[in-house]
Design a protein around this motif. Structure first.
Motif, PDB file in Angstrom:
ATOM      1  N   VAL A  66       0.855  -1.190   0.000  1.00  0.00           N
ATOM      2  CA  VAL A  66       0.000   0.000   0.000  1.00  0.00           C
ATOM      3  C   VAL A  66       0.890   1.239   0.000  1.00  0.00           C
ATOM      4  CG1 VAL A  66      -1.860  -1.176   1.225  1.00  0.00           C
ATOM      5  CG2 VAL A  66      -0.136   0.090   2.540  1.00  0.00           C
ATOM      6  N   HIS A  67       0.303   2.378  -0.265  1.00  0.00           N
ATOM      7  CA  HIS A  67       1.082   3.608  -0.184  1.00  0.00           C
ATOM      8  C   HIS A  67       1.435   3.888   1.281  1.00  0.00           C
ATOM      9  CE1 HIS A  67       0.939   4.649  -4.379  1.00  0.00           C
ATOM     10  NE2 HIS A  67      -0.315   4.230  -4.397  1.00  0.00           N
ATOM     11  N   TYR A  68       2.595   4.481   1.437  1.00  0.00           N
ATOM     12  CA  TYR A  68       3.147   4.722   2.780  1.00  0.00           C
ATOM     13  C   TYR A  68       2.121   5.378   3.711  1.00  0.00           C
ATOM     14  CZ  TYR A  68       6.167   6.967   6.272  1.00  0.00           C
ATOM     15  OH  TYR A  68       6.737   7.402   7.439  1.00  0.00           O
ATOM     16  N   ALA A  89       6.739  -4.039   0.784  1.00  0.00           N
ATOM     17  CA  ALA A  89       7.195  -3.420  -0.467  1.00  0.00           C
ATOM     18  C   ALA A  89       6.998  -1.910  -0.489  1.00  0.00           C
ATOM     19  CB  ALA A  89       6.451  -4.051  -1.649  1.00  0.00           C
ATOM     20  N   THR A  90       6.546  -1.348   0.615  1.00  0.00           N
ATOM     21  CA  THR A  90       6.209   0.079   0.593  1.00  0.00           C
ATOM     22  C   THR A  90       7.466   0.944   0.562  1.00  0.00           C
ATOM     23  OG1 THR A  90       6.182   0.343   3.001  1.00  0.00           O
ATOM     24  CG2 THR A  90       4.136  -0.362   1.955  1.00  0.00           C
ATOM     25  N   ASN A  91       7.328   2.089  -0.054  1.00  0.00           N
ATOM     26  CA  ASN A  91       8.385   3.094  -0.035  1.00  0.00           C
ATOM     27  C   ASN A  91       7.836   4.370   0.577  1.00  0.00           C
ATOM     28  OD1 ASN A  91      10.707   1.852  -1.287  1.00  0.00           O
ATOM     29  ND2 ASN A  91       9.495   1.762  -3.155  1.00  0.00           N
ATOM     30  N   ASP A  97       2.275  19.221  -0.851  1.00  0.00           N
ATOM     31  CA  ASP A  97       1.236  20.228  -1.096  1.00  0.00           C
ATOM     32  C   ASP A  97       1.246  20.728  -2.540  1.00  0.00           C
ATOM     33  OD1 ASP A  97       0.473  19.964   1.488  1.00  0.00           O
ATOM     34  OD2 ASP A  97       1.576  21.730   2.209  1.00  0.00           O
ATOM     35  N   ASP A  98       2.445  20.735  -3.155  1.00  0.00           N
ATOM     36  CA  ASP A  98       2.536  21.210  -4.542  1.00  0.00           C
ATOM     37  C   ASP A  98       2.203  20.125  -5.566  1.00  0.00           C
ATOM     38  OD1 ASP A  98       4.690  19.528  -4.409  1.00  0.00           O
ATOM     39  OD2 ASP A  98       6.205  21.060  -4.837  1.00  0.00           O
ATOM     40  N   GLY A  99       1.770  18.963  -5.080  1.00  0.00           N
ATOM     41  CA  GLY A  99       1.376  17.890  -5.979  1.00  0.00           C
ATOM     42  C   GLY A  99       2.501  16.956  -6.377  1.00  0.00           C
ATOM     43  N   GLN A 100       3.738  17.330  -6.038  1.00  0.00           N
ATOM     44  CA  GLN A 100       4.880  16.497  -6.403  1.00  0.00           C
ATOM     45  C   GLN A 100       5.025  15.336  -5.409  1.00  0.00           C
ATOM     46  OE1 GLN A 100       6.840  17.166  -9.243  1.00  0.00           O
ATOM     47  NE2 GLN A 100       5.094  18.547  -9.532  1.00  0.00           N
ATOM     48  N   ILE A 101       5.524  14.210  -5.934  1.00  0.00           N
ATOM     49  CA  ILE A 101       5.815  13.064  -5.068  1.00  0.00           C
ATOM     50  C   ILE A 101       7.184  13.297  -4.432  1.00  0.00           C
ATOM     51  CG2 ILE A 101       6.165  10.574  -4.974  1.00  0.00           C
ATOM     52  CD1 ILE A 101       3.323  11.340  -5.659  1.00  0.00           C
ATOM     53  N   GLN A 102       7.236  13.184  -3.127  1.00  0.00           N
ATOM     54  CA  GLN A 102       8.497  13.424  -2.421  1.00  0.00           C
ATOM     55  C   GLN A 102       8.799  12.269  -1.485  1.00  0.00           C
ATOM     56  OE1 GLN A 102       8.168  17.101  -0.297  1.00  0.00           O
ATOM     57  NE2 GLN A 102       8.317  18.359  -2.143  1.00  0.00           N
ATOM     58  N   ARG A 103      10.081  11.978  -1.345  1.00  0.00           N
ATOM     59  CA  ARG A 103      10.485  10.998  -0.348  1.00  0.00           C
ATOM     60  C   ARG A 103      10.409  11.641   1.038  1.00  0.00           C
ATOM     61  NH1 ARG A 103      13.441   8.194   2.913  1.00  0.00           N
ATOM     62  NH2 ARG A 103      13.991   6.040   2.463  1.00  0.00           N
ATOM     63  N   VAL A 104       9.859  10.927   2.004  1.00  0.00           N
ATOM     64  CA  VAL A 104       9.826  11.429   3.366  1.00  0.00           C
ATOM     65  C   VAL A 104      11.242  11.362   3.908  1.00  0.00           C
ATOM     66  CG1 VAL A 104       8.803  11.149   5.654  1.00  0.00           C
ATOM     67  CG2 VAL A 104       7.500  10.511   3.619  1.00  0.00           C
ATOM     68  N   SER A 109      10.737   3.059   6.085  1.00  0.00           N
ATOM     69  CA  SER A 109       9.374   2.537   6.260  1.00  0.00           C
ATOM     70  C   SER A 109       9.407   1.107   6.805  1.00  0.00           C
ATOM     71  CB  SER A 109       8.590   2.610   4.946  1.00  0.00           C
ATOM     72  OG  SER A 109       9.297   2.013   3.886  1.00  0.00           O
ATOM     73  N   GLY A 110      10.451   0.355   6.483  1.00  0.00           N
ATOM     74  CA  GLY A 110      10.551  -0.998   7.015  1.00  0.00           C
ATOM     75  C   GLY A 110      10.774  -1.004   8.521  1.00  0.00           C
ATOM     76  N   LEU A 111      11.644  -0.128   8.970  1.00  0.00           N
ATOM     77  CA  LEU A 111      11.905  -0.032  10.405  1.00  0.00           C
ATOM     78  C   LEU A 111      10.650   0.445  11.142  1.00  0.00           C
ATOM     79  CD1 LEU A 111      13.932  -0.174  12.725  1.00  0.00           C
ATOM     80  CD2 LEU A 111      14.683   2.131  12.132  1.00  0.00           C
ATOM     81  N   GLU A 112       9.976   1.425  10.564  1.00  0.00           N
ATOM     82  CA  GLU A 112       8.731   1.901  11.184  1.00  0.00           C
ATOM     83  C   GLU A 112       7.712   0.776  11.304  1.00  0.00           C
ATOM     84  OE1 GLU A 112       8.308   6.647  10.089  1.00  0.00           O
ATOM     85  OE2 GLU A 112       7.021   5.186   9.106  1.00  0.00           O
ATOM     86  N   LEU A 113       7.572   0.011  10.219  1.00  0.00           N
ATOM     87  CA  LEU A 113       6.587  -1.079  10.240  1.00  0.00           C
ATOM     88  C   LEU A 113       6.947  -2.112  11.307  1.00  0.00           C
ATOM     89  CD1 LEU A 113       4.098  -2.428   8.912  1.00  0.00           C
ATOM     90  CD2 LEU A 113       5.704  -3.631   7.412  1.00  0.00           C
TER      91      LEU A 113
END
Ligand code: NAP
Length: 165
Positions: A66-68, A89-91, A97-104, A109-113
């Motif tokens: 799923v999306h992050y 498999a999530t990234n 806010d400007d509509g662009q996809i950005q890396r957090v 995300s694996g460690l968070e999960l």
């Protein structure tokens, strides 16, 4: 192997189909399982559809795709994930806010999960190649490399052998 797909979109639908065709039992899940009928038909006799909770209860291995920003929702819908192997498999990308996809920034995300589901066995994998590569090049003679990582040795062994070649 019994695999539950949580997030049966581009990557989840593609990898789940490959696993089903390779002989694994696959339950694709959705917030609206009725919309998965075409995917299930195309994936063949080893595939079925259900809710996210049904996928979690059915599976030995969960494929989380799923999306992050919807990870918490997906986990909440799954119910208990204790002792499950979760191939994540999530990234960590979000739409800014400007509509662009950005890396957090500064997030794994694996460690968070792994911290969110401490009694599951998280293996990070399938997140480094685009869906099209899996869909179109899975049987090429010169195989692509898939990276995986996690803290649980047995879960990593399962992720490594859960192939579709
Ligand atoms: N696209 C790629 O090439 C690629 C490659 C590697 C990894 N990834 C990563 O894989 C993840 C999914 O990417 P994708 O391209 O496959 O996305 P996608 O096609 O949009 O699929 C995402 C799925 O998430 C489900 N979903 C949406 N909101 C949800 C919620 N609140 N709770 C539970 N499930 C929810 C949707 O299922 P329903 O609407 O049916 O519930 C949807 O099928 C992302 O984290 C991405 O970074 C993508």
């Amino acid at each position: 192997m019994k695999v539950g797909i949580i997030g049966s979109g581009g990557i989840g639908g593609t990898i789940g189909t490959l696993w089903a065709k390779a002989g694994h039992e696959v339950l694709f899940s959705s917030r609206n399982p009725e919309k998965l009928s075409l995917l299930v038909t195309e994936a063949g006799n080893n595939a079925q559809a259900g809710t996210i909770a049904e996928a979690a209860a059915f599976a030995d291995v969960i494929f989380l795709a799923v999306h992050y920003c919807t990870t918490d929702d997906a986990i909440a819908s799954a119910g208990s994930l204790d002792s499950k192997v979760i191939i994540d498999a999530t990234n960590p990308y979000i739409r800014a806010d400007d509509g662009q996809i950005q890396r957090v920034p500064n997030v794994s995300s694996g460690l968070e999960l792994a911290q969110k589901v401490p009694h599951a066995k998280v293996v990070k994998a399938y997140n480094t190649l685009p869906t099209a590569t899996f869909a179109n090049e899975h049987h090429r003679a010169d195989p692509y490399a898939l990276f995986y990582c996690g803290d649980d040795v047995s879960a990593k062994a399962i992720a490594a052998q859960l192939n579709y070649r």
